[in-house]
Enzyme design. Structure first.
Site, PDB file in Angstrom:
ATOM      1  N   HIS A 101      17.923  12.360  14.577  1.00 56.55           N
ATOM      2  CA  HIS A 101      16.906  11.343  15.266  1.00 56.55           C
ATOM      3  C   HIS A 101      17.593   9.942  14.962  1.00 56.55           C
ATOM      4  O   HIS A 101      18.383   9.850  13.982  1.00 56.55           O
ATOM      5  CB  HIS A 101      15.518  11.676  14.402  1.00 56.55           C
ATOM      6  CG  HIS A 101      15.620  11.340  12.993  1.00 56.55           C
ATOM      7  ND1 HIS A 101      15.298   9.890  12.229  1.00 56.55           N
ATOM      8  CD2 HIS A 101      15.541  12.272  11.882  1.00 56.55           C
ATOM      9  CE1 HIS A 101      15.373  10.240  11.261  1.00 56.55           C
ATOM     10  NE2 HIS A 101      15.447  11.302  10.783  1.00 56.55           N
ATOM     11  N   ASP A 103      15.502   7.133  15.227  1.00 58.39           N
ATOM     12  CA  ASP A 103      14.666   6.269  14.412  1.00 58.39           C
ATOM     13  C   ASP A 103      14.833   6.231  13.119  1.00 58.39           C
ATOM     14  O   ASP A 103      15.356   7.153  12.482  1.00 58.39           O
ATOM     15  CB  ASP A 103      13.093   6.680  15.047  1.00 58.39           C
ATOM     16  CG  ASP A 103      12.743   7.944  14.421  1.00 58.39           C
ATOM     17  OD1 ASP A 103      13.414   8.835  14.543  1.00 58.39           O
ATOM     18  OD2 ASP A 103      11.597   7.745  13.773  1.00 58.39           O
ATOM     19  N   ASP A 134      19.986   8.481   6.855  1.00 56.45           N
ATOM     20  CA  ASP A 134      18.948   9.034   7.527  1.00 56.45           C
ATOM     21  C   ASP A 134      18.367   8.358   8.625  1.00 56.45           C
ATOM     22  O   ASP A 134      17.665   7.629   8.703  1.00 56.45           O
ATOM     23  CB  ASP A 134      17.588   9.257   6.682  1.00 56.45           C
ATOM     24  CG  ASP A 134      16.493   9.947   6.991  1.00 56.45           C
ATOM     25  OD1 ASP A 134      16.554  10.626   7.794  1.00 56.45           O
ATOM     26  OD2 ASP A 134      15.417   9.734   6.312  1.00 56.45           O
ATOM     27  N   GLU A 169      11.169  10.824  14.544  1.00 55.11           N
ATOM     28  CA  GLU A 169      10.724  11.802  13.546  1.00 55.11           C
ATOM     29  C   GLU A 169       9.999  11.259  12.455  1.00 55.11           C
ATOM     30  O   GLU A 169       9.163  11.767  11.644  1.00 55.11           O
ATOM     31  CB  GLU A 169      12.246  12.316  13.189  1.00 55.11           C
ATOM     32  CG  GLU A 169      12.171  13.435  12.262  1.00 55.11           C
ATOM     33  CD  GLU A 169      11.950  13.050  10.663  1.00 55.11           C
ATOM     34  OE1 GLU A 169      11.686  14.076   9.817  1.00 55.11           O
ATOM     35  OE2 GLU A 169      12.491  11.911  10.268  1.00 55.11           O
ATOM     36  N   GLU A 170      10.481   9.736  12.072  1.00 56.14           N
ATOM     37  CA  GLU A 170       9.856   8.950  10.814  1.00 56.14           C
ATOM     38  C   GLU A 170       8.506   8.601  11.081  1.00 56.14           C
ATOM     39  O   GLU A 170       7.831   8.482  10.125  1.00 56.14           O
ATOM     40  CB  GLU A 170      10.821   7.866  10.299  1.00 56.14           C
ATOM     41  CG  GLU A 170      12.390   8.059  10.356  1.00 56.14           C
ATOM     42  CD  GLU A 170      12.350   8.881   8.727  1.00 56.14           C
ATOM     43  OE1 GLU A 170      11.598   9.499   8.194  1.00 56.14           O
ATOM     44  OE2 GLU A 170      13.692   8.918   8.532  1.00 56.14           O
ATOM     45  N   HIS A 434      14.860   6.330   2.993  1.00 52.57           N
ATOM     46  CA  HIS A 434      13.550   5.860   2.796  1.00 52.57           C
ATOM     47  C   HIS A 434      13.173   4.681   1.834  1.00 52.57           C
ATOM     48  O   HIS A 434      12.286   3.961   1.880  1.00 52.57           O
ATOM     49  CB  HIS A 434      12.124   6.932   2.702  1.00 52.57           C
ATOM     50  CG  HIS A 434      12.200   7.872   3.760  1.00 52.57           C
ATOM     51  ND1 HIS A 434      10.921   8.833   3.776  1.00 52.57           N
ATOM     52  CD2 HIS A 434      13.257   8.317   4.555  1.00 52.57           C
ATOM     53  CE1 HIS A 434      11.216   9.479   4.852  1.00 52.57           C
ATOM     54  NE2 HIS A 434      12.544   9.250   5.204  1.00 52.57           N
TER      55      HIS A 434
END
Length: 464
Positions: A101, A103, A134, A169-170, A434
């Site tokens: 992903h 995003d 990520d 996705e996030e 994150h």
């Protein structure tokens, strides 16, 4: 290349020589603040998708590359832009679907970043920036491995490839299932590689074979029709925050283990993992004790967990002598692999309702559920990826569970029940995905690209 050995060596050489370009392209992607939350500039998602599409075009592998999106079921909204690229298999070769992903998470408190979150910075063998690991590193692992295959073999390979780079996705993959339905023929494959997980440590690769599910929701607790003076009524009237704290405390027992009847555990062995390692990787200071029971990894991989990730109540700056009428919290539960997320949520809601103190009124909103995942490790593709990881890292891979959740994998299983799903990644225990100062270990990225390129070369030699 006439021999298997020379083909493999050519792919290895191409993957190794292509790392500088791949890292430069990764840096360019990190500079794009592609955050799917509505409060952020949504044009950056389109910009990011177009950049990924250009990278896919540049591999020379695909018959078709497009930026597209799907509807969000139950709404009038359209999901964020994704990249879909396809190349048809030839001569009986398998097709591999590559997922990542583009995003990223919001930056959080920028003051906690040592360098600007969207300015890629290399120090101490790591690339820092939001999305550096990520999952823009996952995107670039796919792109770099495909480049290596194309450079080494030219057009002389028959492997089918579908590339799906998601854009939300996030933010919950809200259009994911619809996207699969809309593009089922283009995405149909024999093997699916999800590059959105991690490794055992900096040097040891891993295949993720289990993931916990998730049950996330907002709980609002109300005890008063309006705010009242805490001196005039305190001691007789429960304020909402008191009731909320009292209620939340019932979710765990004295050891910090989940105390919700109906939330299950999974039996399973786990590798050796010390408390010292936990403290180092999680940032747990001396004097603060771990919670739960059993082996540390069983607590993370095989048992449920409940975290309060947000609270709406009167701020410290605005505190007054007032009984608050309501308070809201976000409860994020991780569900043991094998238990349906819907069942775990039902158990949580029943527990909270039955333990509400002082007759407090409860409201449940914004419920988001995702099932966990258990990999069938008996398929030939798992052996193939283990071999490729061994060759790419020079170390035998291990099978790991992950305490986090990737709920869309359940959608992949439902849409493509015959496909073998391989969950890999470029993260390591110090990535801080994150969190502020997210980073990618550069040597891990090199090994991941080489491993994936070798996996492709091996799949291209196989018939199905």
């Amino acid at each position: 290349m006439s021999t298997e050995l020379s083909r493999t060596q050519a792919v290895r050489d191409a993957a190794t020589s292509g790392i500088p370009a791949a890292l430069a392209d990764l840096g360019a992607l990190v500079r794009i603040p592609s955050i799917a939350w509505p409060a952020f500039d949504q044009t950056q998602l389109q910009r990011s998708a177009e950049a990924v599409a250009a990278l896919a075009e540049g591999t020379g592998v695909f018959d078709q590359v497009q930026v597209t999106s799907a509807a969000i079921p139950g709404t009038d909204e359209i999901g964020q832009p994704a990249v879909l690229a396809t190349r048809a298999a030839r001569n009986g070769r398998p097709t591999v679907l590559l997922y990542a992903h583009h995003d990223v998470q919001p930056m959080g408190d920028e003051a906690l970043w040592e360098t600007p979150p969207f300015e890629p910075t290399v120090r101490d063998g790591r690339l820092y920036g939001r999305g550096a690991a990520d999952d823009k590193a996952g995107v670039m692992a796919h792109i770099a491995a495909l480049r290596a295959l194309r450079e080494a073999l030219g057009d002389d390979f028959d492997l089918g490839v579908a590339l799906f780079i998601e854009g939300e996705e996030e933010y919950g993959s809200r259009s994911f299932a619809q996207f699969l339905s809309d593009n089922v023929d283009a995405l149909r494959s024999d093997v699916i590689v999800v590059a959105d997980s991690g490794n055992w440590d900096l040097n040891t690769p891993a295949v993720t074979v289990s993931l916990r599910g998730n049950a996330r929701f907002t709980l609002t607790v109300r005890t008063l029709d309006h705010a009242s003076h805490s001196g005039m009524f305190g001691g007789a009237v429960p304020d909402a925050l008191m009731a909320t704290v009292t209620l939340l405390a019932t979710l765990w027992d004295a050891d910090g283990a989940v105390a919700v009847e109906g939330m299950t555990e999974r039996e399973g062995t786990t590798p050796e993992y010390s408390e010292t390692t936990l403290r180092d990787e999680a940032g747990l200071p001396e004097g603060v004790q771990p919670i739960g029971r059993g082996t540390i990894l069983s607590r993370i991989w095989n048992k449920p967990a409940i975290t309060i990730t947000g609270i709406d109540a009167t701020s410290v700056a605005e505190a007054s002598n007032t009984l608050a009428p309501s308070a809201s919290v976000v409860i994020s539960a991780r569900v043991a692999p094998g238990q349906p997320a819907e069942d775990a949520y039902a158990a949580l809601e029943a527990h909270l309702r039955s333990h509400a103190p002082f007759g407090a009124q409860l409201e449940f909103t914004d419920v988001d559920l995702g099932n966990g995942f258990l990999v069938d490790t008996s398929g030939w593709a798992v052996d193939a990826v283990r071999e490729a990881l061994h060759e790419g890292y020079g170390v035998e891979p291990i099978d790991i569970g992950v305490g986090g959740s990737i709920p869309f994998i359940a959608d992949l299983v439902e849409s493509f029940p015959e496909a073998q799903i391989l969950v890999t990644g470029v993260e390591d225990p110090h990535t801080r995905a994150h969190s502020p100062n997210e980073s990618l270990h550069l040597d891990t990225f090199r090994h991941a690209v080489l491993s994936e390129a070798l996996l492709f070369e091996g799949l291209d030699a196989r018939t199905v």
